[in-house]
Design an enzyme around this catalytic site. Structure first.
Site, PDB file in Angstrom:
ATOM      1  N   CYS A   1       0.850  -1.191   0.000  1.00 30.72           N
ATOM      2  CA  CYS A   1       0.000   0.000   0.000  1.00 30.72           C
ATOM      3  C   CYS A   1       0.884   1.238   0.000  1.00 30.72           C
ATOM      4  O   CYS A   1       1.853   1.305   0.758  1.00 30.72           O
ATOM      5  CB  CYS A   1      -0.894  -0.025   1.240  1.00 30.72           C
ATOM      6  SG  CYS A   1      -2.037   1.359   1.314  1.00 30.72           S
TER       7      CYS A   1
ATOM      8  N   HIS B   1      -9.273  -3.952  -1.458  1.00 34.28           N
ATOM      9  CA  HIS B   1      -8.234  -3.150  -0.806  1.00 34.28           C
ATOM     10  C   HIS B   1      -8.599  -1.663  -0.867  1.00 34.28           C
ATOM     11  O   HIS B   1      -8.503  -0.943   0.132  1.00 34.28           O
ATOM     12  CB  HIS B   1      -6.884  -3.422  -1.489  1.00 34.28           C
ATOM     13  CG  HIS B   1      -5.736  -2.626  -0.954  1.00 34.28           C
ATOM     14  ND1 HIS B   1      -4.642  -3.190  -0.359  1.00 34.28           N
ATOM     15  CD2 HIS B   1      -5.513  -1.281  -0.942  1.00 34.28           C
ATOM     16  CE1 HIS B   1      -3.792  -2.242   0.015  1.00 34.28           C
ATOM     17  NE2 HIS B   1      -4.297  -1.068  -0.340  1.00 34.28           N
ATOM     18  N   GLU B   2      -9.069  -1.218  -2.048  1.00 35.69           N
ATOM     19  CA  GLU B   2      -9.449   0.196  -2.208  1.00 35.69           C
ATOM     20  C   GLU B   2     -10.693   0.534  -1.405  1.00 35.69           C
ATOM     21  O   GLU B   2     -10.768   1.588  -0.765  1.00 35.69           O
ATOM     22  CB  GLU B   2      -9.672   0.530  -3.685  1.00 35.69           C
ATOM     23  CG  GLU B   2      -8.448   0.380  -4.569  1.00 35.69           C
ATOM     24  CD  GLU B   2      -7.230   1.085  -4.009  1.00 35.69           C
ATOM     25  OE1 GLU B   2      -7.367   2.151  -3.384  1.00 35.69           O
ATOM     26  OE2 GLU B   2      -6.123   0.544  -4.162  1.00 35.69           O
TER      27      GLU B   2
ATOM     28  N   HIS C   1     -10.068   1.296   2.122  1.00 33.84           N
ATOM     29  CA  HIS C   1      -9.596   2.660   2.397  1.00 33.84           C
ATOM     30  C   HIS C   1     -10.769   3.614   2.637  1.00 33.84           C
ATOM     31  O   HIS C   1     -10.654   4.554   3.417  1.00 33.84           O
ATOM     32  CB  HIS C   1      -8.767   3.184   1.215  1.00 33.84           C
ATOM     33  CG  HIS C   1      -7.334   2.731   1.215  1.00 33.84           C
ATOM     34  ND1 HIS C   1      -6.464   3.003   2.241  1.00 33.84           N
ATOM     35  CD2 HIS C   1      -6.620   2.048   0.299  1.00 33.84           C
ATOM     36  CE1 HIS C   1      -5.261   2.500   1.956  1.00 33.84           C
ATOM     37  NE2 HIS C   1      -5.332   1.905   0.782  1.00 33.84           N
TER      38      HIS C   1
HETATM   39 NI    NI Z   1      -3.700   0.983  -0.178  1.00 30.56          NI
END
Ligand code: NI
Length: 185
Positions: free
Chosen positions: A103, A145-146, A149
């Site tokens: 990341c 993963h996004e 966030h």
């Molecule tokens: Ni990331």
């Protein structure tokens, strides 16, 4: 357009849920400007995905762009630049598979994370259309993963075996040959 600074783990914005955009905001000029900055930042930092909170903008916008082909981590699938506004996820098949993730907000580390590999995503495009796509395998992992966030979650929170967290250099030296493609965003 401008390359923006990617904030790092420890910055409180990375730990807050981002707010959804209202319908009238989706037509406003600052949104394409924000996305242009995100794309330029992604290219400058050399990632494959970026969420707005990573440039300290706590709104539910994420981009993914994967050139595909052979990377130094193995063969990865292509995904043209896609902008996800207010994305919602539905897991189609809960069976998981793990990848070594990285990341831009947690530089220098790699960690092994298992996630569902078949998901359906509903989102709004930059020009206000509602879209639905299904993603599988590596792309399903990148999207999740996004999305994390946007919810104040980092991939390190998802590592179930903390022995599978390593510095990049040691990862490449000891772990990469037996590992899977890495996610770098
Ligand atoms: Ni990331």
């Amino acid at each position: 357009m401008a390359v923006r600074k990617v904030i790092r783990m420890g910055h409180p914005i990375l730990r807050q849920p981002a707010r959804p955009l209202e319908a009238d905001e989706i037509g406003s000029p600052w949104l394409p400007a924000l996305v242009a900055d995100m794309v330029e930042t992604l290219h400058d930092y050399g990632g494959i995905g970026l969420a707005a909170p990573q440039i300290a903008e706590p709104v539910r916008v994420a981009i993914i762009e994967i050139p595909g082909g052979q990377s130094r981590y193995g063969e990865i699938p292509e995904m043209p630049l896609t902008v996800f506004i207010n994305p919602a996820i539905e897991v189609v098949d809960p069976a998981t598979h793990g990848y070594w993730e990285g990341c831009l907000s947690v530089p220098g580390l790699r960690g092994f994370v298992e996630r569902p590999q078949h998901v359906r995503i509903r989102y709004t495009t930059l020009d206000g259309r509602r879209e639905t796509i299904e993603l599988q395998g590596f792309l399903a992992t990148v999207f999740q993963h996004e999305l994390d966030h946007l919810d104040g979650t980092l991939y390190v929170d998802r590592i179930t075996d903390t022995k599978l967290l390593a510095f990049e250099e040691e990862f490449m030296r000891y772990l990469a040959p037996q590992g899977e493609a890495a996610v770098i965003d």
